[in-house]
Design a protein around this motif. Structure first.
Motif, PDB file in Angstrom:
ATOM      1  N   ARG B 121       4.049  10.550  75.406  1.00 29.37           N
ATOM      2  CA  ARG B 121       3.761   9.338  74.553  1.00 29.37           C
ATOM      3  C   ARG B 121       3.535   9.925  73.341  1.00 29.37           C
ATOM      4  O   ARG B 121       4.001   9.351  72.222  1.00 29.37           O
ATOM      5  N   HIS B 122       2.743  10.926  73.287  1.00 29.80           N
ATOM      6  CA  HIS B 122       2.278  11.596  71.927  1.00 29.80           C
ATOM      7  C   HIS B 122       3.445  12.258  71.336  1.00 29.80           C
ATOM      8  O   HIS B 122       3.644  11.699  70.017  1.00 29.80           O
ATOM      9  N   LEU B 123       4.572  12.632  72.019  1.00 35.82           N
ATOM     10  CA  LEU B 123       5.556  13.369  71.134  1.00 35.82           C
ATOM     11  C   LEU B 123       6.464  12.083  70.824  1.00 35.82           C
ATOM     12  O   LEU B 123       7.142  12.135  69.671  1.00 35.82           O
ATOM     13  N   ASP B 125       5.325   9.138  69.804  1.00 41.86           N
ATOM     14  CA  ASP B 125       4.703   8.815  68.647  1.00 41.86           C
ATOM     15  C   ASP B 125       5.310   9.139  67.349  1.00 41.86           C
ATOM     16  O   ASP B 125       5.569   8.815  66.287  1.00 41.86           O
ATOM     17  N   LEU B 126       5.008  10.769  67.488  1.00 39.77           N
ATOM     18  CA  LEU B 126       5.434  11.404  66.403  1.00 39.77           C
ATOM     19  C   LEU B 126       6.989  11.409  65.829  1.00 39.77           C
ATOM     20  O   LEU B 126       7.280  11.131  64.794  1.00 39.77           O
ATOM     21  N   VAL B 127       7.935  11.234  66.732  1.00 36.29           N
ATOM     22  CA  VAL B 127       9.295  11.129  66.534  1.00 36.29           C
ATOM     23  C   VAL B 127       9.440   9.663  65.787  1.00 36.29           C
ATOM     24  O   VAL B 127      10.068   9.366  65.102  1.00 36.29           O
ATOM     25  N   GLY B 128       8.608   8.697  66.322  1.00 35.30           N
ATOM     26  CA  GLY B 128       8.559   7.194  65.825  1.00 35.30           C
ATOM     27  C   GLY B 128       8.271   7.216  64.447  1.00 35.30           C
ATOM     28  O   GLY B 128       8.788   6.616  63.401  1.00 35.30           O
ATOM     29  N   GLN B 129       7.317   8.294  64.138  1.00 34.19           N
ATOM     30  CA  GLN B 129       6.693   8.244  62.697  1.00 34.19           C
ATOM     31  C   GLN B 129       7.920   8.940  61.693  1.00 34.19           C
ATOM     32  O   GLN B 129       7.966   8.283  60.558  1.00 34.19           O
ATOM     33  N   LEU B 130       8.452   9.901  62.256  1.00 30.55           N
ATOM     34  CA  LEU B 130       9.654  10.429  61.703  1.00 30.55           C
ATOM     35  C   LEU B 130      10.658   9.540  61.017  1.00 30.55           C
ATOM     36  O   LEU B 130      11.490   9.284  60.234  1.00 30.55           O
ATOM     37  N   GLU B 131      11.010   8.693  62.478  1.00 34.14           N
ATOM     38  CA  GLU B 131      12.062   7.530  62.303  1.00 34.14           C
ATOM     39  C   GLU B 131      11.635   6.543  60.940  1.00 34.14           C
ATOM     40  O   GLU B 131      12.354   6.346  60.316  1.00 34.14           O
TER      41      GLU B 131
END
Lengths: 194, 194
Positions: B121-123, B125-131
């Motif tokens: 879930r954490h990873l 979230d991080l990829v979502g921020q990059l998106e």
């Protein structure tokens, strides 16, 4: 086998077999000598220590992965295609080793961790191969002019998920090919001449 | 402390302290309750199992690293600068944790390995921020139009050497900043509008 005809290559092959059978923790030089039917002194004549023999086994394992990569370096043609091929061949070779024989792969991970000099030389060789391809791409006007050495290192570092054995557990997962393609697209776009 | 006023947050803080003191192998719910001066039943009222408590500790540790990243996501301005800032903040935060308190870092590595769902879930979230940042860059005409989701994942994957804890031993070595800059230059060139 008589000691006089014993070659270093034969010892390395026997050591590989013994390591596969007993694992890295239990393998001794005496086991290797016994497998060859010679005295352990005959082995020590070629390898001054158990560590030296293990390093030679590691070196051969790493060298074996070099041959198809050198073919990708030497193939003529566009640098982009050669670079893609080089990265794909490296990933496929590592992945095959990790998935086909996980136990032997784990053995080599132990050996590699022991031989930091061998592995550093190996990594420098690989980055050197990338330098040749990227340098050619710049010379052909296909890649944008860059610091070739730093960029070769960056290509190696940015694809680490597809060649560093710490990621081997991910290599059998669905989506790994797509992840490789996405990273390739990104770095290829970064290299291509504008 | 009376059980009635005990909050989940207080239990997590106490569990963090106890984990730091005893290590992940030896820490029990009874130790955490003792540190708070309550019965272990009071802890179980908030966390149904030791695993649930450990997950909550892991979750908080990961959440703490999110705050400065979200600031990088929300800062207005060119997407290139925001993306660079986001990656640099992530690397700096991980590196600081790994180098400042290697023992606590090792403790968290054990906890993280236990909680694959929390970490996934954490990873994500991080990829979502990059998106979000990459999507903004495309919308601003600053980045070349791409599959934003696949590219966000590619940026995350290609910088793995600077945020995956397996590489923590490299983060104190000379040249690591230069390696980060070289990877950044490569992927930034890959994103930039032609």
């Amino acid at each position: 086998m008589t000691d006089g005809t014993l070659t270093a290559e034969q010892i390395i092959t026997a050591a590989q077999d013994v390591l596969r059978r007993y694992g890295p923790a239990k393998t001794t030089v005496v086991d290797v000598a016994r497998a060859l039917g010679v005295s352990h002194g005959s082995v020590y004549r070629h390898f001054p220590s158990k560590a030296a023999l293990r390093e030679a086994v590691t070196q051969r394992w790493l060298d074996e992965s070099h041959a198809p990569l050198m073919a990708a370096v030497r193939t003529p043609g566009p640098a982009g295609a050669r670079l893609h091929n080089w990265l794909a061949v490296l990933f496929a070779a590592k992945r095959k080793k990790a998935l086909d024989d996980p136990e032997l792969f784990a053995t080599y991970m132990v050996l590699v961790a022991e031989s930091s000099e061998v592995i550093e030389r190996h990594l420098a060789d690989l980055v050197g191969q990338l330098e040749r391809i990227i340098g050619d791409g710049v010379a052909r006007g296909e890649f944008t002019p860059v610091d070739v050495r730093a960029t070769a290192r960056a290509v190696f570092d940015s694809t680490v998920r597809f060649h560093d054995p710490v990621f081997a557990p991910d290599w059998g997962k669905p989506g790994i090919e797509r992840a490789f393609d996405a990273v390739w697209d990104l770095i290829h776009a970064g290299l291509a001449k504008r």
